[in-house]
Write an enzyme that holds these catalytic residues in place. Structure first.
Site, PDB file in Angstrom:
ATOM      1  N   ASP A 175    -116.099 -63.093 -30.866  1.00  0.00           N
ATOM      2  CA  ASP A 175    -114.971 -63.789 -31.483  1.00  0.00           C
ATOM      3  C   ASP A 175    -114.806 -63.263 -32.904  1.00  0.00           C
ATOM      4  O   ASP A 175    -115.456 -62.300 -33.308  1.00  0.00           O
ATOM      5  CB  ASP A 175    -115.151 -65.309 -31.446  1.00  0.00           C
ATOM      6  CG  ASP A 175    -116.405 -65.767 -32.186  1.00  0.00           C
ATOM      7  OD1 ASP A 175    -116.988 -64.957 -32.927  1.00  0.00           O
ATOM      8  OD2 ASP A 175    -116.799 -66.939 -32.019  1.00  0.00           O
ATOM      9  N   CYS A 178    -117.812 -62.548 -35.555  1.00  0.00           N
ATOM     10  CA  CYS A 178    -118.937 -61.714 -35.150  1.00  0.00           C
ATOM     11  C   CYS A 178    -119.634 -61.034 -36.324  1.00  0.00           C
ATOM     12  O   CYS A 178    -120.865 -60.912 -36.321  1.00  0.00           O
ATOM     13  CB  CYS A 178    -118.509 -60.697 -34.100  1.00  0.00           C
ATOM     14  SG  CYS A 178    -117.366 -59.439 -34.676  1.00  0.00           S
ATOM     15  N   HIS A 388    -115.986 -55.136 -34.141  1.00  0.00           N
ATOM     16  CA  HIS A 388    -117.027 -55.966 -33.544  1.00  0.00           C
ATOM     17  C   HIS A 388    -118.389 -55.405 -33.914  1.00  0.00           C
ATOM     18  O   HIS A 388    -118.583 -54.194 -33.959  1.00  0.00           O
ATOM     19  CB  HIS A 388    -116.878 -56.021 -32.024  1.00  0.00           C
ATOM     20  CG  HIS A 388    -117.943 -56.855 -31.379  1.00  0.00           C
ATOM     21  ND1 HIS A 388    -117.928 -58.227 -31.421  1.00  0.00           N
ATOM     22  CD2 HIS A 388    -119.070 -56.505 -30.718  1.00  0.00           C
ATOM     23  CE1 HIS A 388    -118.994 -58.688 -30.797  1.00  0.00           C
ATOM     24  NE2 HIS A 388    -119.707 -57.669 -30.369  1.00  0.00           N
TER      25      HIS A 388
END
Length: 432
Positions: A175, A178, A388
């Site tokens: 999400d 992160c 990410h």
């Protein structure tokens, strides 16, 4: 409190001579401001390098994705696997924010918040930790990037380059929290000492101190509803800052990896505590931004990244940084790279990121910030796209027993001990 007639230290339109109340030994005591930072003007040679470091776009040569690549451009596993693009739109991470107007960015952010309602859906998942157990690094690389495209080859090369130092990785829930989540996990699993800035201060009081000056955080938004308490935003922030200090201290006292692993299992369950701690990290970033902005306004030396942080039209001062950026982290966007510098500076930790898609460049390893690599602890993360972040697990030294003449392991027993025969000891049973 500012005297009547003094300008707001967080007002983008003017400057102030008001002294800042510093929470740590960074600006006031001088241990976090290097001699190279003592000039108020940026180094013209280093700024272009810093700007290149914060390029959040993909490599200059765009490489087409195969169906395999597209399938692996996802975070999580099983039913929780969500495409990265649906969580963090790529335009959020581009350099366009440096040039767009504040009103334009605010309008776009508000629209995105209506489509990304925080972490409510994630909080309802009880069957998966937000930081997974370790998996073998190269096996993961081969499985997730098994295509033959230039991009797949480059990412696999990046994994191979770090495999001499790391042999496993932990996947972090994908999400918009992160980057904060991976950093907090490494903080709790790697720290050996509580920094002075948090050990020597009651950080739970900082939200009220900041608000008593300019009311920056009274409308702080949390990704959950705390139905068990009538605390307002200030009280909740104070509570989670206090809890952050407690958990950090527990991690330091645990020492052994098993104890820290147990602590992380408690924290990273996708529940209210975890998200409260992540919001506490965001507040520390705001607090530090206030200090750095005041120092800059006084003409004091500040780290180089401050010039880019406050050069953005959307974050000319701490108030707009909160309004246009920090309040949306976790909801409609993640941390931008200049904010990764701020995060590392706020914690007095060097966040060392292996950027796998830049495996063939000098930016393969990036430090946030890059001016305390020798005196601050390092927290290692890895990323495939600057959006990410996962957690690499260092190689552990394995005991290789010597073999006797019959080819069996030959163990040297402690003095005064005898070999065990027959039934296992009680200690052996307890460890099972």
């Amino acid at each position: 409190m500012p005297r009547p007639g003094e300008k707001d230290p967080n007002d983008c339109r003017g400057s102030t001579k008001q002294d800042s109340h510093l929470h740590k030994s960074t600006l006031k005591e001088g241990n976090a401001v290097k001699s190279s930072e003592k000039t108020a003007e940026p180094n013209n040679e280093s700024l272009p390098r810093l700007a290149r470091t914060m390029d959040r776009t993909r490599p200059t040569t765009e490489m087409p994705l195969t169906s395999q690549d597209k399938a692996t451009d996802q975070i999580g596993s099983g039913e929780h696997k969500v495409p990265v693009s649906s969580l963090m739109p790529e335009d959020d991470n581009s350099e366009e924010d440096l040039y767009r107007g504040e009103d334009e960015i605010q309008e776009e952010r508000n629209a995105k918040d209506s489509f990304f309602p925080g972490s409510q859906a994630v909080l309802s998942s009880k069957d998966q930790y937000s930081v997974e157990d370790p998996v073998e690094l190269l096996t993961y690389s081969q499985r997730e990037w098994r295509g033959n495209t230039a991009k797949s080859v480059l990412i696999r090369k990046g994994y191979e380059k770090i495999s001499s130092e790391f042999d496993q990785l932990r996947r972090v829930r994908g999400d918009n929290y992160c980057a904060l989540r991976a950093t907090l996990f490494q903080l709790l699993s790697q720290s050996n000492q509580l920094p002075a800035w948090i050990a020597d201060h009651d950080i739970s009081l900082w939200p009220k101190e900041l608000t008593s000056e300019r009311d920056l955080v009274d409308q702080w938004t949390f990704p959950f509803e705390n139905r068990s308490s009538a605390r307002g935003a200030l009280e909740q922030l104070g509570h989670y800052l206090k809890l952050l200090k407690k958990r950090w201290q527990e991690a330091v006292e645990a020492r052994a990896p098993r104890g820290r692993e147990a602590l992380c299992k408690v924290v990273f369950q996708g529940g209210e505590e975890e998200y409260g701690l992540l919001e506490a990290l965001k507040f520390l970033m705001l607090w530090t931004a206030v200090e750095l902005h005041r120092a800059s306004e006084r003409g004091d030396g500040v780290p180089e990244f401050c010039w880019l942080l406050f050069a953005r039209d959307s974050s000319r001062c701490p108030r707009t940084l909160l309004t246009n950026h920090l309040r949306h982290v976790g909801f409609s966007g993640g941390l931008e790279q200049v904010e990764m510098f701020l995060l590392g500076y706020s914690l007095q930790q060097t966040i060392q990121v292996y950027r796998l898609y830049k495996a063939d460049t000098e930016e393969f390893i990036t430090y946030y910030p890059d001016d305390h690599k020798s005196d601050w602890p390092h927290l290692c993360l890895l990323t495939e796209d600057d959006r990410h972040y996962n957690v690499p697990v260092p190689r552990t030294q394995k005991v290789v027993p010597k073999l006797n003449s019959s080819g069996k392991p030959s163990w040297r027993l402690p003095s005064g001990s005898t070999p065990m025969h027959g039934h296992p000891s009680k200690t052996g049973q307890a460890l099972k």
